[in-house]
Design an enzyme around this catalytic site. Sequence first.
Site, PDB file in Angstrom:
ATOM      1  N   HIS A  75       0.827  -1.204   0.000  1.00  0.00           N
ATOM      2  CA  HIS A  75       0.000   0.000   0.000  1.00  0.00           C
ATOM      3  C   HIS A  75       0.865   1.260   0.000  1.00  0.00           C
ATOM      4  O   HIS A  75       0.522   2.248  -0.650  1.00  0.00           O
ATOM      5  CB  HIS A  75      -0.984  -0.007   1.179  1.00  0.00           C
ATOM      6  CG  HIS A  75      -0.362  -0.028   2.530  1.00  0.00           C
ATOM      7  ND1 HIS A  75       0.299  -1.120   3.020  1.00  0.00           N
ATOM      8  CD2 HIS A  75      -0.302   0.917   3.491  1.00  0.00           C
ATOM      9  CE1 HIS A  75       0.736  -0.860   4.241  1.00  0.00           C
ATOM     10  NE2 HIS A  75       0.389   0.382   4.546  1.00  0.00           N
ATOM     11  N   CYS A 158     -31.388   4.267 -10.107  1.00  0.00           N
ATOM     12  CA  CYS A 158     -32.510   4.036  -9.196  1.00  0.00           C
ATOM     13  C   CYS A 158     -33.825   4.577  -9.766  1.00  0.00           C
ATOM     14  O   CYS A 158     -34.881   4.396  -9.164  1.00  0.00           O
ATOM     15  CB  CYS A 158     -32.230   4.679  -7.845  1.00  0.00           C
ATOM     16  SG  CYS A 158     -32.023   6.475  -7.945  1.00  0.00           S
TER      17      CYS A 158
END
Length: 188
Positions: A75, A158
């Site tokens: 990371h 949606c």
Amino acid sequence: MSLAGKKVVLGITGGIAAYKTPDLVRKLTAQGAIVRVVLTDSATHFVSELSLQAVSGHPVSTDLLDPTAEAAMGHIELARWADLVLIAPASANFLARLAYGHGNDLLSTLCLATGAPIAVAPAMNQQMWADPATQKNQLILQEKGIHIFGPGDGSQACGEVGPGRMQDPEAIIHQAAEVFDYDLLTGK
């Protein structure tokens, strides 16, 4: 305004707009960018690692504690490698975690560890975008110097209509290139 040779970490969070990301990666690489992809756990439900690896030409990172990468502190290595960290789509949840400095997954930890500019392309339901908490988080991110690309306005998955759509890949790429122009002028 060019992305040629720029190293872009593309972080993808969970949301239906993730379906646009293979096209975004393809178009970033067509502009000369080198793209490494980081998926949050929820993003893996919307887009596949294999498709992103195919278009980026690089392995896709998903886990903070990846045994194959942690010997080199994967990371931190990605955070140092990046010229730009671009999160597209950026969910309301991720915006909140980024605003308050949470580091509980690979992408949020990478954002805390990078010195590169960070940009987010929000994508969520229009009510979620309008929510006072999301608006406050957006202001916090702006105060931190994080670039916010959008959101766009229009029909949403949606069925609602309003602001909250992730911008199209072309608009995101244009704004990403402007980040480098902006940073070149900082302090001058």
